[in-house]
Scaffold this active site. Structure first.
Site, PDB file in Angstrom:
ATOM      1  N   THR A   1       0.820  -1.211   0.000  1.00 15.50           N
ATOM      2  CA  THR A   1       0.000   0.000   0.000  1.00 15.50           C
ATOM      3  C   THR A   1       0.851   1.257   0.000  1.00 15.50           C
ATOM      4  O   THR A   1       0.502   2.256  -0.621  1.00 15.50           O
ATOM      5  CB  THR A   1      -0.926  -0.010   1.238  1.00 15.50           C
ATOM      6  OG1 THR A   1      -1.790  -1.124   1.099  1.00 15.50           O
ATOM      7  CG2 THR A   1      -1.757   1.246   1.342  1.00 15.50           C
TER       8      THR A   1
ATOM      9  N   THR B   1       1.942  -4.402   4.318  1.00 14.95           N
ATOM     10  CA  THR B   1       1.912  -4.693   5.756  1.00 14.95           C
ATOM     11  C   THR B   1       1.485  -6.124   6.083  1.00 14.95           C
ATOM     12  O   THR B   1       1.801  -6.626   7.148  1.00 14.95           O
ATOM     13  CB  THR B   1       0.972  -3.722   6.498  1.00 14.95           C
ATOM     14  OG1 THR B   1      -0.334  -3.816   5.921  1.00 14.95           O
ATOM     15  CG2 THR B   1       1.470  -2.304   6.418  1.00 14.95           C
ATOM     16  N   ASP B   2       0.752  -6.777   5.163  1.00 16.26           N
ATOM     17  CA  ASP B   2       0.198  -8.093   5.517  1.00 16.26           C
ATOM     18  C   ASP B   2       1.262  -9.083   5.984  1.00 16.26           C
ATOM     19  O   ASP B   2       1.059  -9.815   6.950  1.00 16.26           O
ATOM     20  CB  ASP B   2      -0.542  -8.708   4.313  1.00 16.26           C
ATOM     21  CG  ASP B   2      -1.890  -8.063   4.088  1.00 16.26           C
ATOM     22  OD1 ASP B   2      -2.200  -7.076   4.772  1.00 16.26           O
ATOM     23  OD2 ASP B   2      -2.650  -8.552   3.221  1.00 16.26           O
TER      24      ASP B   2
ATOM     25  N   LYS C   1       1.452  -7.994  12.806  1.00 10.89           N
ATOM     26  CA  LYS C   1       0.285  -7.197  12.425  1.00 10.89           C
ATOM     27  C   LYS C   1      -0.916  -7.718  13.218  1.00 10.89           C
ATOM     28  O   LYS C   1      -1.277  -8.886  13.097  1.00 10.89           O
ATOM     29  CB  LYS C   1       0.035  -7.316  10.916  1.00 10.89           C
ATOM     30  CG  LYS C   1      -1.075  -6.410  10.413  1.00 10.89           C
ATOM     31  CD  LYS C   1      -1.214  -6.455   8.890  1.00 10.89           C
ATOM     32  CE  LYS C   1      -2.297  -5.496   8.423  1.00 10.89           C
ATOM     33  NZ  LYS C   1      -2.441  -5.434   6.978  1.00 10.89           N
TER      34      LYS C   1
HETATM   35  N1  GLU Z   1      -2.254  -6.815   1.089  1.00  8.13           N
HETATM   36  C1  GLU Z   1      -1.326  -5.833   0.669  1.00  8.13           C
HETATM   37  C2  GLU Z   1       0.079  -6.057   1.207  1.00  8.13           C
HETATM   38  O1  GLU Z   1       0.313  -6.526   2.273  1.00  8.13           O
HETATM   39  C3  GLU Z   1      -1.763  -4.456   0.970  1.00  8.13           C
HETATM   40  C4  GLU Z   1      -1.806  -4.159   2.426  1.00  8.13           C
HETATM   41  C5  GLU Z   1      -0.740  -3.182   2.850  1.00  8.13           C
HETATM   42  O2  GLU Z   1       0.252  -2.901   2.203  1.00  8.13           O
HETATM   43  O3  GLU Z   1      -0.954  -2.668   3.906  1.00  8.13           O
HETATM   44  O4  GLU Z   1       0.989  -5.743   0.477  1.00  8.13           O
END
Ligand code: GLU
Length: 442
Positions: free
Chosen positions: A91, A167-168, A246
């Site tokens: 993201t 973040t995932d 997370k």
């Molecule tokens: N699911 C995606 C990832 O982990 C987008 C979520 C994010 O970056 O926070 O890359």
């Protein structure tokens, strides 16, 4: 509205003002005072107030004053350091696709600097792109690739590296890099965002700027995660790479330090770093070597649940290692109590067979707390068949990454003989004495 200056209050409390440049599908494109464009979804606008000439002049004056203040403050700073930003996607490196309203990964390395020029006040920044992927798509090969890029940057004179990441699975990668980068003598900080960088409510700016400031001022070698400490735009929390997780799907303060206090709180605006728990187990030999993952290995992560059957355990028979997310202190349904629980004995037999073939390691689905298979007799049964990980307080994800890394770098016999799962390599295991703060924040 197009061409007009206005101030907007967004549903999440953020306030922005600028000139409305365009309306694209369901979003307004607004030129901010600093010259950058952001997109704001119309649904997220709570209030809009058109600014008259005088108000908008006042806004501009205030902005210019704050810029002069920044410059003045920075003119006294010591020589700039060199920070490399390695982009992997997520993201933080995504933009809103205003046609669909969805967030898509499409970012060029230069974009970050264009959006956040203040980063240049802290350090000379060079940027490189490894990928533009959502982090759930990452595999062990990517861990090796990122580690190679980090090594190259450090050998080329970087004082620290920031990795932008989805973040995932950011906590899997932070663990993996902690293990691969042996003898690391510089800070490596993983940063993500829950809102894409081109949105006014994005958390990217704070996390990036605080990560850069932490690298510059704290000078603490090691792998860390830097994310919002609360939902406010003030402190970022620095968490040791092997202890981060997370813990929320969408909040900006989703990352928590599990079973140990966070390393520090950083606030660039106030020029403050509060060190809370300086890592002691990140000794550096001064010679950075890579101890890579073997992507060919098959390592599993299996969650125990009521009614689990033995076929699921047998499924892993051709794997190289298995981590179990047991219940509570480290349990699985392995005891036959009545006519409904015959399957439990078969689960135990399957586990026994599996554990003879490969390391099988216990972790807990409670996340907070420590494994203790000595307390109840089924726990002792698991110990008797060689299930590893007793007294571990590692997250299931760090346990999984560690087992994969151990299998990539040591033979199975040594892993068992020396109980390497319970050897503290990168601060992933904490002392029992350090347990006073197991608080899950609401
Ligand atoms: N699911 C995606 C990832 O982990 C987008 C979520 C994010 O970056 O926070 O890359």
């Amino acid at each position: 509205m197009i061409g007009k200056r206005a101030e907007f209050l967004l549903t999440d409390g953020a306030k922005i003002s600028g000139r409305v440049m365009n309306i694209q599908d369901n979003a307004l494109i607004i030129k901010l005072l600093n010259g950058y464009n952001v997109g704001v979804l119309i649904d997220e606008i709570k209030e809009a107030k058109e600014l008259d000439e005088e108000e908008s002049r006042d806004n501009r004056k205030e902005y210019e004053k704050s810029l002069r203040h920044e410059e003045h403050k920075n003119s006294g700073e010591k020589l700039k350091i060199q920070i490399s930003i390695i982009h992997t996607g997520g993201t933080i490196a995504s933009k809103v696709d205003y046609k669909t309203g969805a967030v898509i990964a499409r970012f060029k390395p230069e974009d970050i600097l264009k959006m956040f020029p203040e980063l240049n006040n802290i350090a000379n920044i060079n940027s490189r792109l490894i990928g533009n992927m959502l982090s759930e798509n990452m595999r062990a090969e990517h861990y090796n690739l990122i580690a190679e890029a980090v090594k190259e940057e450090i050998e080329n004179g970087s004082d620290g590296v920031i990795i932008t990441h989805g973040t995932d699975t950011l906590h899997y990668t932070s663990s993996a890099l902690s293990f691969i980068l042996e003898g690391l003598n510089k800070p490596v900080v993983l940063v993500g965002a829950q809102r894409s960088s081109d949105r006014a409510s994005s958390d990217a700016y704070l996390n990036l700027i605080n990560a850069a400031y932490f690298i510059k001022r704290a000078k603490m070698p090691g792998v860390y995660v830097c994310m919002h400490n609360s939902i406010n735009d003030d402190d970022s929390v620095i968490i040791l790479g092997t202890k981060a997780r997370k813990m929320h799907t969408s909040r900006r303060d989703a990352f928590k330090s599990i079973n140990t206090k966070p390393v520090a709180l950083v606030n660039y605006k106030e020029k403050k770093i509060k060190v809370i728990n300086k890592p002691t187990n990140t000794k550096s030999s001064g010679k950075l070597t890579l101890r890579r993952f073997n992507p060919k290995l098959k390592v599993g992560l299996l969650k125990s649940f009521p009614g689990i059957n033995h076929e699921l355990i047998d499924f892993f028979k051709d794997y190289d290692g298995l981590v179990i997310e047991g219940t509570g202190l480290g349990h699985l349904p392995i005891v036959e109590n009545d006519k409904f629980t015959e399957e439990n004995s078969r689960v135990f037999e399957s586990l026994k067979k599996l554990s003879r073939k490969m390391p099988v390691v216990m972790s807990s689905q409670t996340i907070y707390g420590r494994i203790n298979m000595n307390v109840y007799s089924p726990g002792r049964m698991l110990l008797s068949i060689g299930i590893l990980g007793n007294f571990s307080d590692m997250t299931p994800e760090t346990t999984f990454i560690k087992l994969w890394w151990l299998l990539s770098n040591y033979n199975t016999d040594k892993i068992r003989r020396k109980n390497l799962i319970m050897k503290n390599f990168r601060g992933e295991l904490t002392d029992k004495s350090d347990e006073s703060f197991n608080i899950i924040e609401s």
